[in-house]
Write an enzyme that holds these catalytic residues in place. Structure first.
Site, PDB file in Angstrom:
ATOM      1  CB  THR A   9      -0.907  -0.032   1.215  1.00  0.00           C
ATOM      2  OG1 THR A   9      -1.673  -1.351   1.135  1.00  0.00           O
ATOM      3  CG2 THR A   9      -1.864   1.198   1.380  1.00  0.00           C
ATOM      4  CB  THR A  52       2.248   1.070 -18.015  1.00  0.00           C
ATOM      5  OG1 THR A  52       1.705   2.218 -18.535  1.00  0.00           O
ATOM      6  CG2 THR A  52       3.335   1.209 -16.798  1.00  0.00           C
ATOM      7  CD1 TRP A  98      -8.665   2.366 -14.343  1.00  0.00           C
ATOM      8  CD2 TRP A  98      -7.152   1.297 -13.158  1.00  0.00           C
ATOM      9  NE1 TRP A  98      -9.016   2.556 -13.060  1.00  0.00           N
ATOM     10  CE2 TRP A  98      -8.059   2.051 -12.162  1.00  0.00           C
ATOM     11  CE3 TRP A  98      -6.055   0.698 -12.390  1.00  0.00           C
ATOM     12  CZ2 TRP A  98      -7.776   2.094 -10.576  1.00  0.00           C
ATOM     13  CZ3 TRP A  98      -5.849   0.645 -11.293  1.00  0.00           C
ATOM     14  CH2 TRP A  98      -7.034   1.370 -10.182  1.00  0.00           C
ATOM     15  CG  HIS A 141      -0.540   1.918  -4.920  1.00  0.00           C
ATOM     16  ND1 HIS A 141      -1.383   1.256  -6.221  1.00  0.00           N
ATOM     17  CD2 HIS A 141      -1.767   2.941  -4.854  1.00  0.00           C
ATOM     18  CE1 HIS A 141      -2.354   1.832  -6.513  1.00  0.00           C
ATOM     19  NE2 HIS A 141      -2.697   3.044  -5.933  1.00  0.00           N
ATOM     20  CD  GLU A 142      -2.208   5.296  -1.576  1.00  0.00           C
ATOM     21  OE1 GLU A 142      -2.035   6.275  -2.492  1.00  0.00           O
ATOM     22  OE2 GLU A 142      -3.077   4.616  -2.110  1.00  0.00           O
TER      23      GLU A 142
HETATM   24 ZN    ZN Z   1      -3.913   4.561  -5.968  1.00  0.00          ZN
HETATM   25 CA    CA Z   2       0.258   3.078 -20.428  1.00  0.00          CA
END
Ligand code: ZN
Ligand code: CA
Length: 371
Positions: free
Chosen positions: A221, A249, A236, A224-225
């Site tokens: 976590t 990516t 995404w 990621h943060e």
């Molecule tokens: Zn996030």
């Molecule tokens: Ca990308």
């Protein structure tokens, strides 16, 4: 018609939080509402970042950047008051993940091995505080606030939170009892935010030991943060086949949960994701045990963010204890304890040794008694 609308909303509010995981996107919306210049500042940051990468990506020198961290632990019950060992375990994970020394790097699919990055970023618990005094880099504050949501309470001591340390110099991490459905959130890089810059993470999702709770028990976590704090977006792009502003990516339809297997959702965004989703990227929503890489494209975006907006991180001495202690003379101060350079409790009788005398007014004196 109206009735139907209300029912739909009620259902949404019950089902969404369980899936929320990272609140950064929602926090950005909150910031947009409360700060009119925020949108403009963000666009400016993204524009400058694209330009910086265009001009500098070919000439990045190998050099390690070390980010000093202050962890503010907000606690109401002893369970929230996580141990030093749990905090250190989180720093260890960050140093593995951002240097690609994580043991689960062997799980990165072969097709993406060549773009998996050593981001050359390290982290330390700060050893010098903003007043030039020695610190453990951990601040523990008792509160009666209850679970923290996404607003300014967490970084406002009068509201039951903890004030931030200067965010040009330190990465502020608040660990607390966080609102249910949320693991954590971060503020993105910008040059306008004056306080509250940093990450907020639930005590159950911080580090790898103590009271951590699977499947978010491997410290990812915070990995990621911090990605968000260094201007990364979700893989995404927070939209159906959205753009995360990183070329290497693959484009993917939406977030992933749990731990899918390879290939996952191949060609779901046309031929741009022929190998499927990079669901093991730290900027997806999969389980901690399923994540294992940042890409070279993400690395350069993070480095550009540090160079442009967090440049105090490039040159500082905050990971080392102060060499010179500022003397403060107060008539009424009381000695709390005496420690040596390693933080061990010591006696004033320890001669020929550097000792720090810590007083109840937070002042510190450095003394060496020679014989
Ligand atoms: Zn996030
Ligand atoms: Ca990308």
């Amino acid at each position: 018609m109206k009735r139907f609308f209300i029912i739909t909303l009620a259902t949404l509010s019950l089902t969404l939080p369980a899936q929320e995981k990272c609140g950064t996107q929602e926090y950005i919306k909150y910031l947009e509402k409360t700060n009119t210049e925020y949108n403009i500042a963000r666009e400016k940051v993204n524009f400058e970042t694209r330009n910086w990468i265009k001009e500098n990506s070919h000439q990045i020198k190998k050099s390690i950047i070390t980010i000093p961290v202050i962890v503010h632990v907000l606690w109401e019950t002893s369970t929230h008051n996580i141990s030093d060992a749990q905090i250190q375990s989180q720093i260890d994970v960050l140093n593995e993940d951002y240097r690609r020394n994580n043991i689960d790097q062997i799980n990165t699919p072969n097709v993406w091995n060549s773009i998996a990055a050593d981001c050359e970023i390290e982290f330390c618990l700060a050893a010098t505080d903003p007043n030039g005094q020695p610190t453990t880099g951990i601040e523990r504050i008792q509160t009666t606030h209850g679970p923290f949501g996404m607003n300014s309470d967490i970084h406002t001591s009068s509201a039951g939170g903890a004030d931030d340390w200067p965010n040009d110099d330190y990465l502020n991490i608040w660990v607390c009892d966080i609102q249910s459905g949320l693991l954590g959130y971060a503020s993105g890089a910008s040059n306008w935010i004056s306080n509250g810059d940093g990450l907020v993470i639930g005590y159950k999702y911080f580090g790898t030991t103590g009271v951590v709770q699977p499947p978010y028990h491997k410290g990812r976590t915070a990995t990621h943060e911090i990605g968000h704090w260094l201007n990364l977006e979700h893989v995404w792009g927070d939209a159906n086949c959205g753009d995360d502003q990183v070329n290497d990516t693959p484009t993917q339809e939406e977030e992933n949960y749990g731990c899918p297997s390879m290939p996952h959702n191949a060609n779901s965004c046309g031929s741009t994701n022929i190998n499927g989703d990079m669901f093991m990227n730290y900027m997806d929503y999969t389980n901690d045990a399923c994540m294992n890489l940042f890409t070279e494209g993400q690395k350069i975006r993070m480095i550009s963010t540090i160079v442009q907006y967090r440049s105090n991180m490039l040159n500082h001495n905050l990971c080392n204890p102060p060499t010179e202690i500022i003397e403060q003379n107060s008539q009424n101060k009381k000695l709390i304890k005496i420690i040596d350079v390693l933080g061990r409790e010591s006696s004033p009788l320890d001669i020929n040794k550097t000792l720090f005398y810590i007083y109840n007014d937070r002042s510190v004196e450095k003394k060496i008694i020679f014989k």
